[in-house]
Design a protein around this motif. Structure first.
Motif, PDB file in Angstrom:
ATOM      1  N   VAL A 146      89.858  12.151  64.564  1.00 15.99           N
ATOM      2  CA  VAL A 146      89.920  11.602  65.923  1.00 15.99           C
ATOM      3  C   VAL A 146      90.180  12.717  66.929  1.00 15.99           C
ATOM      4  O   VAL A 146      90.784  13.734  66.614  1.00 15.99           O
ATOM      5  CB  VAL A 146      90.990  10.497  66.048  1.00 15.99           C
ATOM      6  CG1 VAL A 146      90.672   9.316  65.172  1.00 15.99           C
ATOM      7  CG2 VAL A 146      92.367  11.021  65.740  1.00 15.99           C
ATOM      8  N   THR A 147      89.692  12.486  68.140  1.00 16.72           N
ATOM      9  CA  THR A 147      89.901  13.401  69.263  1.00 16.72           C
ATOM     10  C   THR A 147      90.406  12.563  70.436  1.00 16.72           C
ATOM     11  O   THR A 147      90.440  11.328  70.347  1.00 16.72           O
ATOM     12  CB  THR A 147      88.587  14.098  69.660  1.00 16.72           C
ATOM     13  OG1 THR A 147      87.705  13.126  70.237  1.00 16.72           O
ATOM     14  CG2 THR A 147      87.924  14.785  68.476  1.00 16.72           C
ATOM     15  N   PRO A 148      90.752  13.189  71.542  1.00 15.03           N
ATOM     16  CA  PRO A 148      91.135  12.392  72.713  1.00 15.03           C
ATOM     17  C   PRO A 148      90.029  11.433  73.167  1.00 15.03           C
ATOM     18  O   PRO A 148      90.303  10.425  73.808  1.00 15.03           O
ATOM     19  CB  PRO A 148      91.414  13.458  73.782  1.00 15.03           C
ATOM     20  CG  PRO A 148      91.850  14.647  72.999  1.00 15.03           C
ATOM     21  CD  PRO A 148      90.992  14.618  71.752  1.00 15.03           C
ATOM     22  N   ALA A 165      93.125  25.501  62.106  1.00 19.21           N
ATOM     23  CA  ALA A 165      92.454  26.590  62.798  1.00 19.21           C
ATOM     24  C   ALA A 165      91.137  26.068  63.361  1.00 19.21           C
ATOM     25  O   ALA A 165      90.667  24.993  62.982  1.00 19.21           O
ATOM     26  CB  ALA A 165      92.197  27.728  61.812  1.00 19.21           C
ATOM     27  N   ILE A 166      90.530  26.828  64.257  1.00 19.38           N
ATOM     28  CA  ILE A 166      89.182  26.518  64.708  1.00 19.38           C
ATOM     29  C   ILE A 166      88.282  26.797  63.512  1.00 19.38           C
ATOM     30  O   ILE A 166      88.154  27.937  63.076  1.00 19.38           O
ATOM     31  CB  ILE A 166      88.785  27.385  65.912  1.00 19.38           C
ATOM     32  CG1 ILE A 166      89.670  27.060  67.119  1.00 19.38           C
ATOM     33  CG2 ILE A 166      87.306  27.186  66.255  1.00 19.38           C
ATOM     34  CD1 ILE A 166      89.472  27.999  68.298  1.00 19.38           C
ATOM     35  N   SER A 167      87.717  25.733  62.948  1.00 21.21           N
ATOM     36  CA  SER A 167      86.945  25.889  61.720  1.00 21.21           C
ATOM     37  C   SER A 167      86.171  24.615  61.440  1.00 21.21           C
ATOM     38  O   SER A 167      86.208  23.672  62.212  1.00 21.21           O
ATOM     39  CB  SER A 167      87.874  26.193  60.544  1.00 21.21           C
ATOM     40  OG  SER A 167      88.736  25.087  60.337  1.00 21.21           O
ATOM     41  N   GLU A 168      85.514  24.595  60.295  1.00 22.50           N
ATOM     42  CA  GLU A 168      84.823  23.384  59.901  1.00 22.50           C
ATOM     43  C   GLU A 168      85.623  22.671  58.823  1.00 22.50           C
ATOM     44  O   GLU A 168      86.334  23.295  58.032  1.00 22.50           O
ATOM     45  CB  GLU A 168      83.409  23.679  59.420  1.00 22.50           C
ATOM     46  CG  GLU A 168      83.349  24.571  58.208  1.00 22.50           C
ATOM     47  CD  GLU A 168      81.935  24.998  57.867  1.00 22.50           C
ATOM     48  OE1 GLU A 168      81.665  25.170  56.682  1.00 22.50           O
ATOM     49  OE2 GLU A 168      81.116  25.157  58.771  1.00 22.50           O
ATOM     50  N   VAL A 169      85.500  21.371  58.813  1.00 22.88           N
ATOM     51  CA  VAL A 169      86.084  20.531  57.769  1.00 22.88           C
ATOM     52  C   VAL A 169      84.918  20.054  56.914  1.00 22.88           C
ATOM     53  O   VAL A 169      83.915  19.575  57.439  1.00 22.88           O
ATOM     54  CB  VAL A 169      86.845  19.327  58.377  1.00 22.88           C
ATOM     55  CG1 VAL A 169      87.293  18.364  57.295  1.00 22.88           C
ATOM     56  CG2 VAL A 169      88.027  19.815  59.198  1.00 22.88           C
ATOM     57  N   VAL A 188      85.667  21.521  63.891  1.00 20.02           N
ATOM     58  CA  VAL A 188      86.929  21.076  64.464  1.00 20.02           C
ATOM     59  C   VAL A 188      87.542  22.234  65.234  1.00 20.02           C
ATOM     60  O   VAL A 188      87.630  23.349  64.723  1.00 20.02           O
ATOM     61  CB  VAL A 188      87.901  20.600  63.350  1.00 20.02           C
ATOM     62  CG1 VAL A 188      89.248  20.244  63.911  1.00 20.02           C
ATOM     63  CG2 VAL A 188      87.302  19.423  62.603  1.00 20.02           C
ATOM     64  N   ASN A 189      87.957  21.949  66.460  1.00 23.42           N
ATOM     65  CA  ASN A 189      88.540  22.993  67.309  1.00 23.42           C
ATOM     66  C   ASN A 189      90.036  22.771  67.485  1.00 23.42           C
ATOM     67  O   ASN A 189      90.487  22.228  68.472  1.00 23.42           O
ATOM     68  CB  ASN A 189      87.836  23.019  68.664  1.00 23.42           C
ATOM     69  CG  ASN A 189      86.405  23.446  68.532  1.00 23.42           C
ATOM     70  OD1 ASN A 189      86.098  24.372  67.793  1.00 23.42           O
ATOM     71  ND2 ASN A 189      85.504  22.773  69.221  1.00 23.42           N
ATOM     72  N   SER A 215      88.884  18.800  69.744  1.00 23.35           N
ATOM     73  CA  SER A 215      87.507  18.324  69.804  1.00 23.35           C
ATOM     74  C   SER A 215      86.909  18.474  68.418  1.00 23.35           C
ATOM     75  O   SER A 215      87.379  19.277  67.609  1.00 23.35           O
ATOM     76  CB  SER A 215      86.677  19.087  70.849  1.00 23.35           C
ATOM     77  OG  SER A 215      86.510  20.438  70.462  1.00 23.35           O
ATOM     78  N   ALA A 216      85.885  17.695  68.135  1.00 23.04           N
ATOM     79  CA  ALA A 216      85.226  17.743  66.831  1.00 23.04           C
ATOM     80  C   ALA A 216      83.811  17.204  66.971  1.00 23.04           C
ATOM     81  O   ALA A 216      83.565  16.303  67.780  1.00 23.04           O
ATOM     82  CB  ALA A 216      86.007  16.913  65.811  1.00 23.04           C
ATOM     83  N   GLU A 217      82.895  17.779  66.168  1.00 25.50           N
ATOM     84  CA  GLU A 217      81.503  17.330  66.165  1.00 25.50           C
ATOM     85  C   GLU A 217      80.959  17.364  64.749  1.00 25.50           C
ATOM     86  O   GLU A 217      81.146  18.352  64.041  1.00 25.50           O
ATOM     87  CB  GLU A 217      80.623  18.269  66.994  1.00 25.50           C
ATOM     88  CG  GLU A 217      80.819  18.209  68.473  1.00 25.50           C
ATOM     89  CD  GLU A 217      79.927  19.224  69.177  1.00 25.50           C
ATOM     90  OE1 GLU A 217      78.812  18.841  69.592  1.00 25.50           O
ATOM     91  OE2 GLU A 217      80.336  20.387  69.277  1.00 25.50           O
ATOM     92  N   LYS A 218      80.270  16.308  64.358  1.00 21.29           N
ATOM     93  CA  LYS A 218      79.565  16.318  63.084  1.00 21.29           C
ATOM     94  C   LYS A 218      78.411  17.316  63.190  1.00 21.29           C
ATOM     95  O   LYS A 218      77.816  17.468  64.256  1.00 21.29           O
ATOM     96  CB  LYS A 218      79.039  14.931  62.733  1.00 21.29           C
ATOM     97  CG  LYS A 218      80.155  13.932  62.463  1.00 21.29           C
ATOM     98  CD  LYS A 218      79.647  12.634  61.902  1.00 21.29           C
ATOM     99  CE  LYS A 218      78.807  11.894  62.898  1.00 21.29           C
ATOM    100  NZ  LYS A 218      78.427  10.553  62.450  1.00 21.29           N
TER     101      LYS A 218
END
Length: 144
Positions: free
Chosen positions: A11-13, A49-53, A70-71, A88-91
């Motif tokens: 989840v993000t804001p 961390a700023i990275s990918e999940v 994921v940031n 923030s996050a994006e697929k």
């Protein structure tokens, strides 16, 4: 969800970015290093961390891998539920690679200018923007 899988929620804001009920493995990058989480892992709370999940489901009925850029943020794992709250996050499939490449170039130029001016604050901001752009590109293309 069964005893061999975990529920994942990112989840993000702005709301829920990703949910999955039967992941068999999640790999995330905490500020302390890379962590792999499987069912019945010990409880965990960690800054990200700023990275990918990487979310994987290798069950008999599924063979799914999803990368999510994921940031920052944090992760909490307990009772086979992983919740990631991210800035923030994006697929990977939702990332516009051309836009991310453009952001990378802008961040590189801003970083160069900040270094020329020896502006420590702007260097830090530019480095973070560059990391975010590279993270998005890597998640979208599957490259490291």
């Amino acid at each position: 969800m069964n005893e061999h899988s975990i529920k994942v929620s990112i989840v993000t804001p702005d709301g829920v970015v990703f949910e999955y009920e039967t992941a068999t493995l999640v790999v995330l990058h905490t500020t302390g290093g890379e962590v792999g989480i499987m069912a019945n892992h010990v409880p965990l709370i960690s800054a990200l961390a700023i990275s990918e999940v990487k979310v994987v489901d290798e069950s008999e009925s599924n063979n799914m891998t999803e990368l999510i850029a994921v940031n920052g943020g944090f992760a909490e794992f307990s009772q086979n539920m992983l919740t990631i709250v991210a800035d923030s996050a994006e697929k990977s499939g939702d990332i516009d690679v051309r836009r991310a490449e453009s952001a990378r170039k802008r961040a590189e130029e801003a970083l160069k200018q900040a270094k020329d001016r020896q502006d420590a604050r702007e260097i830090q901001r530019s480095q973070a923007a560059l990391l975010r752009a590279i993270n998005r590109i890597q998640a979208a293309t599957g490259q490291k």
